[in-house]
Write an enzyme that holds these catalytic residues in place. Structure first.
Site, mmCIF file in Angstrom:
data_model
loop_
_atom_site.group_PDB
_atom_site.id
_atom_site.type_symbol
_atom_site.label_atom_id
_atom_site.label_comp_id
_atom_site.label_asym_id
_atom_site.label_seq_id
_atom_site.Cartn_x
_atom_site.Cartn_y
_atom_site.Cartn_z
ATOM 1 C CG HIS A 99 -4.030 0.787 4.267
ATOM 2 N ND1 HIS A 99 -4.078 -0.313 5.112
ATOM 3 C CD2 HIS A 99 -2.787 0.789 3.716
ATOM 4 C CE1 HIS A 99 -2.915 -0.936 5.077
ATOM 5 N NE2 HIS A 99 -2.112 -0.290 4.243
ATOM 6 C CG ASP A 102 -7.653 -0.578 5.460
ATOM 7 O OD1 ASP A 102 -7.637 -1.263 4.419
ATOM 8 O OD2 ASP A 102 -6.629 -0.293 6.106
#
Length: 440
Positions: A99, A102
């Site tokens: 993501h 992240d």
């Protein structure tokens, strides 16, 4: 900078090996059904669980001991990239997923977030130049920040909808820059808590508009990735709109999106929806919409997403059976959307967990292939439905009859006889094939 100094590159050593840092069944060069295991099992590392997750839960703080956590902010983001590519190389995995949040922290403004992402994406791209590991898929996190409290593309607030669109636009650009083979949409906040304050039709229509805009923009920038929807029935939202594969198919077909999307199916999400993993894979496959897999397992005794590493050999076998029947996953892969248990807090536990998962799917691949070669289940199914291969059954299957003819046929019948389903015999046969895996 290195982070896993006491672990060498993980190699295949065979079933009798006692080395905890060796593959017992996953031999990337072994040929199964005309392809190498590496070609069949397009393994991927989930960046969020592996390099970001800290082991915290609703009842306690994080427990994970990660050597890169001595840093903070952008320094932490950069250290995670270094740790990630060291891990990829030592485990010899072909793919990873992430993501946006992240890999880079959110800034105070959207522009600041873009700046952080640009810097880290450039670093990842540089590492990828000398790495065999590629990007399976990326996505936008639209569930963690408080702005997503009422949803993203289904939010009642148009400002939030616009912010979500900006995040996905940036995600598609990042995917293209890094050569992602897929792009995933998971609607953790796309749903409702109560119908008392919800305009479901507007929310679903807005979600469809959002997806159409994403499809259009990907075409505009030349991003040739497979779009994937990841179904989940609940958690964090009480009722999520992408409940399961069947619900997803209905949504996509209703809104003219089925030509552009397939499914990224997670085992634990199937459990939460009241299905087996193989049910969701099978349903997606027979609709030609099986795109990719989040490889994990849940705990049927618990009512939440436990994201355990997959070690259930029955499940991995039946999953690989569906994937082989699908002629593979195309651009998709087997992404370990799984986290080590809270008590497995040492960094090296990450290797043990992924080795266990990779070996489990290697076993599943070999057993599933043998089942297919021996036509174990095919013959059972063909025999069970043989009444549709001739006579009135064939006419039904060929759309060559009607209610009048079927009534006349039924009136001519005597006592209807059935054949045993023989479930116990079939399960015993599956046990035999699993126990003989070392012979294949």
């Amino acid at each position: 900078m290195t982070f896993f100094n006491d672990v060498e590159k993980v190699q295949y050593e065979g079933p009798r090996s006692t080395n905890p840092y060796a593959f017992k069944y996953y031999n990337p060069e072994e040929i199964v059904a005309g392809k190498t295991m590496a070609e069949h099992l397009r393994f991927s590392i989930a960046y969020w669980h592996t390099f970001v997750g800290d082991g915290s839960d609703p009842f306690g703080v994080g427990t994970m001991q990660r050597p890169w956590d001595q840093y903070s902010g952008m320094d932490l983001a950069k250290a995670r990239v270094e740790a990630a590519f060291e891990f990829f190389e030592k485990l010899n995995v072909p793919y990873f997923c992430f993501h946006d949040v992240d890999v880079a922290p959110e800034g105070e403004t959207l522009a600041d977030t873009y700046k952080n992402l640009d810097e880290i994406v450039l670093m990842i791209k540089d590492y990828m130049k000398t790495s065999k590991t590629k990007l399976l898929w990326n996505t936008a996190n639209m569930f963690t920040h408080p702005r997503w409290i009422h949803g993203a593309a289904t939010s009642p607030n148009a400002d939030v909808y616009a912010y979500a669109a900006a995040k996905v636009k940036k995600g598609l650009e990042i995917g293209k820059e890094l050569g992602a083979e897929n792009y995933v949409f998971w609607g953790g906040r796309e749903g409702y808590e109560t119908l008392l304050n919800t305009n479901m039709k507007l929310e679903l229509d807005n979600l469809a508009r959002f997806f159409h805009m994403a499809v259009d923009y990907a075409k505009e920038i030349g991003f040739d990735a497979q779009f994937l929807i990841e179904p989940k029935p609940k958690e964090p939202t009480k009722h999520q709109y992408d409940f399961d594969v069947a619900t997803g198919i209905a949504f996509l077909k209703t809104h003219g999106l089925d030509e552009h999307f397939k499914f990224n199916i997670e085992a634990n999400h199937a459990t939460l929806a009241g299905h087996t993993f193989e049910h969701e894979l099978h349903l997606a496959r027979i609709h030609d919409m099986l795109g990719s897999v989040d490889a994990n397992q849940g705990d049927t005794l618990l009512g939440w997403d436990t994201d355990e590493f997959p070690t259930d050999l029955y499940t991995t076998t039946l999953a690989m059976y569906e994937i082989l029947k699908n002629d593979g996953l195309g651009k998709g892969g087997l992404n370990f959307d799984a986290k080590v248990r809270r008590g497995s807090f040492e960094a090296n536990d990450l290797f043990h967990a992924h080795i266990a998962g990779m070996d489990s799917f290697a076993i599943g691949l070999k057993v599933a292939n043998q089942l297919l070669e021996d036509r174990v289940l095919e013959d059972v199914i063909d025999n069970r439905y043989k009444s549709y291969q001739s006579g009135i059954g064939q006419k039904i299957a060929n759309n060559d009859t009607n209610l009048k003819e079927l009534e006349a046929y039924a009136l001519s019948l005597g006592e209807i006889k059935h054949s045993s389903g023989q479930q116990e015999r079939i399960k015993a046969t599956l046990n035999q094939y699993l126990l003989r895996v070392n012979e294949y």
